[in-house]
Design an enzyme around this catalytic site. Structure first.
Site, mmCIF file in Angstrom:
data_model
loop_
_atom_site.group_PDB
_atom_site.id
_atom_site.type_symbol
_atom_site.label_atom_id
_atom_site.label_comp_id
_atom_site.label_asym_id
_atom_site.label_seq_id
_atom_site.Cartn_x
_atom_site.Cartn_y
_atom_site.Cartn_z
ATOM 1 N N LYS A 92 0.831 -1.210 0.000
ATOM 2 C CA LYS A 92 0.000 0.000 0.000
ATOM 3 C C LYS A 92 0.868 1.264 0.000
ATOM 4 O O LYS A 92 2.081 1.176 0.029
ATOM 5 C CB LYS A 92 -0.978 -0.046 1.181
ATOM 6 C CG LYS A 92 -1.909 -1.275 1.145
ATOM 7 C CD LYS A 92 -2.920 -1.204 0.020
ATOM 8 C CE LYS A 92 -3.612 -2.493 -0.389
ATOM 9 N NZ LYS A 92 -4.253 -3.347 0.568
HETATM 10 C C1 LIG Z 1 -5.303 -4.453 0.779
HETATM 11 C C2 LIG Z 1 -6.767 -4.295 0.815
HETATM 12 C C3 LIG Z 1 -7.505 -4.577 1.976
HETATM 13 C C4 LIG Z 1 -6.933 -5.292 3.154
HETATM 14 O O1 LIG Z 1 -5.912 -4.647 3.772
HETATM 15 P P1 LIG Z 1 -5.101 -5.409 4.933
HETATM 16 O O2 LIG Z 1 -4.396 -4.326 5.656
HETATM 17 O O3 LIG Z 1 -4.159 -6.359 4.214
HETATM 18 O O4 LIG Z 1 -6.068 -6.157 5.775
HETATM 19 C C5 LIG Z 1 -8.850 -4.273 2.000
HETATM 20 N N1 LIG Z 1 -9.455 -3.744 0.925
HETATM 21 C C6 LIG Z 1 -8.799 -3.488 -0.213
HETATM 22 C C7 LIG Z 1 -9.538 -2.875 -1.351
HETATM 23 C C8 LIG Z 1 -7.432 -3.775 -0.318
HETATM 24 O O5 LIG Z 1 -6.795 -3.552 -1.475
#
Ligand SMILES: *Cc1c(COP(=O)(O)O)cnc(C)c1O
Length: 386
Positions: free
Chosen positions: A184
């Site tokens: 992210k």
């Molecule tokens: C990465 C992601 C998540 C989950 O994030 P985590 O921190 O790994 O639990 C949720 N929604 C979307 C759209 C994502 O891309």
């Protein structure tokens, strides 16, 4: 052609993160403590929300948010099909029904008209996902929510930092959930943050994030006894460690600089693909700040002799890593078999799935890396035109 493989993503971690982690290790306090609190305060200041709660993933954040607003058995949560597993599964954790909706073909964001059509007396929440970092049509979604008295829980895993008509994502819906997973826009390895302006939900989520234990309870009953606690509810174990928060504090300081680097790459990609009718570049609408977490192009299948899968393979042969965001939820066995969704239930998402390719976009890319991606895409298109 480039010699070494360009990964789809690499995090940007510098000497500051290394130093911060070492300090935590030396301090002897590794789990939730002063760093997590500092990270929460800094994050709340950055997005402009009243309460921020650091947790160990965005999935945990979404689960806590739905729990706090009272989503439960027999309830329905409206979720776009064009998203990751986490968005919808949290409704299932709470024995509620995930109601999937189609996307708008151009932005791949949830279609507010489809949201409106999916409202029933059992609807408890709407969960917009700001796909790739482009804010959803929040005015339309908030209006539907207000009219039906349902809550808006935003999955902003991609949308940091993003803004909608001058308002930062994290200040629009009832509760907003961010991700610091390693791919992210800022990372703590694993981690997440919850933003809300509602004190009652903030308190509930804090208690539920740590075993349903109330700290206030032991303060009330035993002024001196730090060993005493009271379990009020069956909570979860979703707290963020100080080790992770220390990384987060440093990443947050760099968030604007990271954003600017991604925005420059996006601009370069878009101008480089302008003359290629075989490629539809993602657009940022007026009044929006797009975080450019992802750069998702859509292929024009009628203009190419190769499929999306072959396109990805050809880029890989040229040492460019790519990905696909997302395999829509309705095409997965869980949603197909348990909820009975069919490919034709969501024609836009089903069609988009055949066209989408995510190109690398991260601050650690050198100008040459970016040029290599452009060259590989242009070569692949030119060699495979119809
Ligand atoms: C990465 C992601 C998540 C989950 O994030 P985590 O921190 O790994 O639990 C949720 N929604 C979307 C759209 C994502 O891309």
């Amino acid at each position: 052609m480039r010699k070494n493989f360009l990964p789809f993503h690499l995090p940007s971690l510098g000497a500051e993160e290394h130093r911060a982690v070492e300090e935590v290790l030396r301090s002897g306090w590794l789990t939730t403590g002063p760093r997590a609190k500092q990270f929460e305060e800094n994050f709340a200041g950055f997005v402009g929300c009243k309460y921020a709660l650091a947790v160990n993933s965005a999935t945990a954040a979404l689960h806590l948010a739905l729990e706090a607003i009272g989503v439960g058995s027999g309830g329905e949560v409206i979720v776009p099909t064009m998203t990751f597993a986490a968005s919808a599964e949290v409704a299932i954790y709470l024995n509620a029904h995930p109601v999937l909706v189609d996307c708008v073909p151009d932005t791949l964001n949830m279609d507010p008209a489809a949201v409106q059509r999916s409202i029933t007396p059992r609807t408890q929440a709407i969960m917009p996902v700001h796909f790739a970092g482009l804010p959803c049509d929040m005015d339309a979604i908030l209006e539907v929510a207000r009219a039906c008295n349902v809550r808006v829980i935003e999955d902003a895993a991609h949308a940091f930092p993003s803004s909608y008509r001058g308002r930062t994502i994290g200040t629009l819906g009832d509760i907003t959930c961010f991700s610091f997973y390693v791919t992210k826009t800022i990372t703590t390895g694993e981690g997440g943050m919850i933003a809300t302006d509602n004190e009652e939900w903030a308190n509930r989520m804090r208690i539920m994030s740590l075993h349903g234990i109330s700290k206030d309870a032991w303060k009330r009953y035993m002024a001196e006894g730090s060993w005493y606690y009271e379990i009020l509810y069956p909570g979860f174990k979703y707290n963020l460690t100080d080790l992770a928060a220390a990384i987060g504090i440093e990443q947050l300081r760099k968030a604007t600089q990271f954003y600017q680097a991604r925005a420059r790459i996006a601009e370069l990609y878009t101008s480089s693909f302008q003359d290629l009718p075989e490629i539809r570049a993602p657009k940022c609408s007026d009044g929006m700040v797009h975080s450019w977490h992802l750069y998702v192009v859509q292929l024009e299948p009628t203009r190419l002799r190769i499929t999306r899968d072959q396109f990805i393979e050809k880029l890989r042969e040229q040492n460019i890593g790519t990905s696909v965001h997302f395999i829509p939820l309705h095409l997965h066995p869980l949603y197909r078999d348990r909820y009975g969704y069919r490919p034709e239930t969501f024609p836009n998402a089903t069609a988009a799935y055949e066209r989408i390719v995510s190109l690398p976009i991260y601050p650690a890319m050198s100008p040459q890396d970016v040029q290599d991606v452009v060259d590989a895409v242009r070569t692949t298109v030119k060699e495979n035109r119809r």
